[in-house]
Design an enzyme around this catalytic site. Sequence first.
Site, PDB file in Angstrom:
ATOM      1  N   GLU A   1      -3.123  -2.978  -2.325  1.00 15.30           N
ATOM      2  CA  GLU A   1      -4.258  -2.376  -1.608  1.00 15.30           C
ATOM      3  C   GLU A   1      -4.568  -0.980  -2.133  1.00 15.30           C
ATOM      4  O   GLU A   1      -3.734  -0.078  -2.079  1.00 15.30           O
ATOM      5  CB  GLU A   1      -3.922  -2.307  -0.106  1.00 15.30           C
ATOM      6  CG  GLU A   1      -5.012  -1.640   0.731  1.00 15.30           C
ATOM      7  CD  GLU A   1      -4.639  -1.508   2.208  1.00 15.30           C
ATOM      8  OE1 GLU A   1      -3.468  -1.744   2.568  1.00 15.30           O
ATOM      9  OE2 GLU A   1      -5.537  -1.151   2.996  1.00 15.30           O
TER      10      GLU A   1
ATOM     11  N   HIS B   1      -8.623  -6.286   4.452  1.00 16.05           N
ATOM     12  CA  HIS B   1      -8.309  -5.569   5.678  1.00 16.05           C
ATOM     13  C   HIS B   1      -9.664  -5.244   6.272  1.00 16.05           C
ATOM     14  O   HIS B   1     -10.416  -4.455   5.684  1.00 16.05           O
ATOM     15  CB  HIS B   1      -7.568  -4.258   5.393  1.00 16.05           C
ATOM     16  CG  HIS B   1      -6.088  -4.409   5.367  1.00 16.05           C
ATOM     17  ND1 HIS B   1      -5.236  -3.350   5.160  1.00 16.05           N
ATOM     18  CD2 HIS B   1      -5.294  -5.509   5.559  1.00 16.05           C
ATOM     19  CE1 HIS B   1      -3.978  -3.789   5.210  1.00 16.05           C
ATOM     20  NE2 HIS B   1      -3.992  -5.090   5.437  1.00 16.05           N
TER      21      HIS B   1
ATOM     22  N   TRP C   1       0.867  -1.194   0.000  1.00 20.11           N
ATOM     23  CA  TRP C   1       0.000   0.000   0.000  1.00 20.11           C
ATOM     24  C   TRP C   1       0.897   1.235   0.000  1.00 20.11           C
ATOM     25  O   TRP C   1       1.867   1.298   0.744  1.00 20.11           O
ATOM     26  CB  TRP C   1      -0.918   0.036   1.229  1.00 20.11           C
ATOM     27  CG  TRP C   1      -1.588   1.377   1.338  1.00 20.11           C
ATOM     28  CD1 TRP C   1      -2.607   1.853   0.559  1.00 20.11           C
ATOM     29  CD2 TRP C   1      -1.248   2.443   2.236  1.00 20.11           C
ATOM     30  NE1 TRP C   1      -2.906   3.147   0.911  1.00 20.11           N
ATOM     31  CE2 TRP C   1      -2.091   3.528   1.941  1.00 20.11           C
ATOM     32  CE3 TRP C   1      -0.316   2.582   3.261  1.00 20.11           C
ATOM     33  CZ2 TRP C   1      -2.030   4.745   2.627  1.00 20.11           C
ATOM     34  CZ3 TRP C   1      -0.253   3.795   3.947  1.00 20.11           C
ATOM     35  CH2 TRP C   1      -1.107   4.856   3.639  1.00 20.11           C
TER      36      TRP C   1
ATOM     37  N   LYS D   1      -7.122   2.568  -2.494  1.00 19.60           N
ATOM     38  CA  LYS D   1      -7.729   3.504  -1.552  1.00 19.60           C
ATOM     39  C   LYS D   1      -8.396   4.617  -2.333  1.00 19.60           C
ATOM     40  O   LYS D   1      -7.904   5.015  -3.384  1.00 19.60           O
ATOM     41  CB  LYS D   1      -6.606   4.051  -0.686  1.00 19.60           C
ATOM     42  CG  LYS D   1      -7.030   4.912   0.447  1.00 19.60           C
ATOM     43  CD  LYS D   1      -5.912   5.000   1.457  1.00 19.60           C
ATOM     44  CE  LYS D   1      -6.320   5.924   2.552  1.00 19.60           C
ATOM     45  NZ  LYS D   1      -5.446   5.874   3.697  1.00 19.60           N
TER      46      LYS D   1
ATOM     47  N   ASP E   1     -10.519   4.123  10.576  1.00 21.29           N
ATOM     48  CA  ASP E   1      -9.857   2.996  11.229  1.00 21.29           C
ATOM     49  C   ASP E   1     -10.273   2.800  12.681  1.00 21.29           C
ATOM     50  O   ASP E   1      -9.438   2.583  13.560  1.00 21.29           O
ATOM     51  CB  ASP E   1      -8.324   3.113  11.089  1.00 21.29           C
ATOM     52  CG  ASP E   1      -7.871   2.788   9.675  1.00 21.29           C
ATOM     53  OD1 ASP E   1      -8.016   1.623   9.281  1.00 21.29           O
ATOM     54  OD2 ASP E   1      -7.432   3.706   8.955  1.00 21.29           O
TER      55      ASP E   1
ATOM     56  N   HIS F   1     -11.781   1.831   2.545  1.00 21.07           N
ATOM     57  CA  HIS F   1     -11.176   2.503   1.394  1.00 21.07           C
ATOM     58  C   HIS F   1     -12.098   2.738   0.210  1.00 21.07           C
ATOM     59  O   HIS F   1     -11.646   2.900  -0.914  1.00 21.07           O
ATOM     60  CB  HIS F   1      -9.942   1.720   0.934  1.00 21.07           C
ATOM     61  CG  HIS F   1      -8.797   1.830   1.895  1.00 21.07           C
ATOM     62  ND1 HIS F   1      -7.540   1.380   1.611  1.00 21.07           N
ATOM     63  CD2 HIS F   1      -8.732   2.361   3.133  1.00 21.07           C
ATOM     64  CE1 HIS F   1      -6.745   1.614   2.645  1.00 21.07           C
ATOM     65  NE2 HIS F   1      -7.446   2.198   3.581  1.00 21.07           N
TER      66      HIS F   1
ATOM     67  N   ASP G   1      -9.730  -3.147   1.538  1.00 22.03           N
ATOM     68  CA  ASP G   1      -9.832  -2.610   2.908  1.00 22.03           C
ATOM     69  C   ASP G   1     -11.192  -1.929   2.965  1.00 22.03           C
ATOM     70  O   ASP G   1     -11.473  -1.032   2.153  1.00 22.03           O
ATOM     71  CB  ASP G   1      -8.683  -1.621   3.143  1.00 22.03           C
ATOM     72  CG  ASP G   1      -8.731  -0.950   4.513  1.00 22.03           C
ATOM     73  OD1 ASP G   1      -9.814  -0.497   4.919  1.00 22.03           O
ATOM     74  OD2 ASP G   1      -7.667  -0.852   5.156  1.00 22.03           O
TER      75      ASP G   1
ATOM     76  N   ASP H   1      -7.193  -4.182  10.319  1.00 24.51           N
ATOM     77  CA  ASP H   1      -6.434  -2.947  10.115  1.00 24.51           C
ATOM     78  C   ASP H   1      -7.172  -1.780  10.751  1.00 24.51           C
ATOM     79  O   ASP H   1      -8.053  -1.193  10.140  1.00 24.51           O
ATOM     80  CB  ASP H   1      -6.221  -2.699   8.610  1.00 24.51           C
ATOM     81  CG  ASP H   1      -5.383  -1.452   8.358  1.00 24.51           C
ATOM     82  OD1 ASP H   1      -4.748  -0.950   9.309  1.00 24.51           O
ATOM     83  OD2 ASP H   1      -5.370  -0.965   7.208  1.00 24.51           O
TER      84      ASP H   1
ATOM     85  N   ASP I   1     -12.489   7.041   6.317  1.00 27.93           N
ATOM     86  CA  ASP I   1     -11.574   5.926   6.586  1.00 27.93           C
ATOM     87  C   ASP I   1     -10.890   6.131   7.947  1.00 27.93           C
ATOM     88  O   ASP I   1      -9.704   6.364   8.036  1.00 27.93           O
ATOM     89  CB  ASP I   1     -10.537   5.873   5.457  1.00 27.93           C
ATOM     90  CG  ASP I   1      -9.500   4.790   5.665  1.00 27.93           C
ATOM     91  OD1 ASP I   1      -9.847   3.746   6.239  1.00 27.93           O
ATOM     92  OD2 ASP I   1      -8.347   4.982   5.239  1.00 27.93           O
TER      93      ASP I   1
HETATM   94  C1  RNT Z   1      -3.912   2.813   4.954  1.00 28.92           C
HETATM   95  C2  RNT Z   1      -4.020   1.363   4.672  1.00 28.92           C
HETATM   96  C3  RNT Z   1      -2.899   0.517   5.153  1.00 28.92           C
HETATM   97  C4  RNT Z   1      -2.415   0.901   6.515  1.00 28.92           C
HETATM   98  C5  RNT Z   1      -1.458  -0.078   7.143  1.00 28.92           C
HETATM   99  C6  RNT Z   1      -0.715   0.544   8.272  1.00 28.92           C
HETATM  100  O1  RNT Z   1      -5.037   3.510   4.639  1.00 28.92           O
HETATM  101  O2  RNT Z   1      -5.225   0.885   5.145  1.00 28.92           O
HETATM  102  O3  RNT Z   1      -3.257  -0.816   5.107  1.00 28.92           O
HETATM  103  O4  RNT Z   1      -3.478   1.067   7.391  1.00 28.92           O
HETATM  104  O5  RNT Z   1      -0.659  -0.635   6.196  1.00 28.92           O
HETATM  105 ZN    ZN Z   2      -5.562  -1.266   5.100  1.00 27.56          ZN
END
Ligand code: RNT
Ligand code: ZN
Length: 416
Positions: free
Chosen positions: A224, A284, A183, A226, A294, A260, A257, A323, A292
């Site tokens: 990955e 993820h 990523w 986004k 997290d 994303h 993810d 994640d 996003d």
């Molecule tokens: C960031 C991505 C990525 C990170 C990690 C730390 O938006 O989701 O996966 O969160 O690699």
């Molecule tokens: Zn991620």
Amino acid sequence: MSVQTRYEEAKAMYAKIGVDTDAVLGQLKNIPISMHCWQGDDVRGFDNPGDLTGGIQTTGNYPGRARTPEELMADMDKVFSMVPGKHKINLHASYAIFEEGEAVDRDKLEPKHFAKWVEYAKARGLGIDFNPTCFSHPLSADATLSSENEEIRQFWIRHCQACIRISEYFATELGIPCVMNIWVPDGYKDIPADRMAPRARLKDSLDQIIGIDYDKSKVYIAVESKVFGIGFESYTVGSHEFYMNYAARNGLLCLLDNGHYHPTEVVSDKISSMLCFYDKLALHVTRGVRWDSDHVVRYDDETREIAKEIVVNGADRVFIALDFFDASINRIAAWVLGMRNMQKALLSALLVPNEKLAQLQQERRLTEVFALQEEYKLYPVGDVWNYFCEQNGVPVQEEWIDEMLKYESEVLSKRV
Ligand code: RNT
Ligand code: ZN
């Protein structure tokens, strides 16, 4: 009533709808979840003292962050003592462990810098997944694999190649394949003049990275995408279409993810589409709140829907990783909650007679599908979950909270 007695009653109830709970618990035990090391220290890593960059952010200042490899490992042990089953750990390259006084830049990393992690994983029977760290570094200030500066771009290419060798080392040492996920944060805050050139460079960089010789049965490279990041609101080089096509053409894993995508887009609906075209898929699992963000994974509708799609399409086809990074609550709790909630979601999916519902759909008996989906929600999932925890020697129900608080007062609170 004991956990065992309640389980027996639940088992009889599930048997009536054609679900064998003993078999389900056997299946659940064999679904590994890759636990991200970065929840423990707010994504800081050990290789440089700089701030977290790359358009991602931890918020909160809860005391007790792990500051050293030893602390992080001890914290992860604490978490695993409260989570049923055998899992994997997910490391970033920034978690390299150096000798006293040693400093190695990211393009020069070697397997030996991760020997302590291998030792840790081996002793506990865990697998390791890996990630190049293309952020929180002086050379990531503008862009990495899509950089217009050829020297910088080559630095990050070498970094990713070094990570493939390290991933191979993990897989060889542990006998468990390693998912290596790429990523990069590259993008623009405002409308770019040229959307194509950075993407062409990213494509070329990836070609160079995967062009090195590596054992594809040991290392599964994932990419990955986004939709945006903080400071990269208008354009992300590695968009979903970019990586989905790149992965498909080059036999890589496409990693989704669920933070994303646009907020009304759901990953649960993407899994079956991806699996029509790919043998395997990587995820993820996170929780975005309005963006996003997290947040820690909850036992909520979308997590359960993702779990359902994993279960009905074959858990052996999906690499599940977590994640999220929440620094506003106890970090051990954040990890335990995310892990247990993902497992609860998988359990709730396994406890539904999914084939029977699919058959009803096939017969267009959609009223019954709807009604049964709602009825099954209130079946005694909790009684089966508690028994699973007891059977696996981890705290049942809220028992883990006291253990977590004890660890906080005895260990975390001393980290000042
Ligand atoms: C960031 C991505 C990525 C990170 C990690 C730390 O938006 O989701 O996966 O969160 O690699
Ligand atoms: Zn991620």
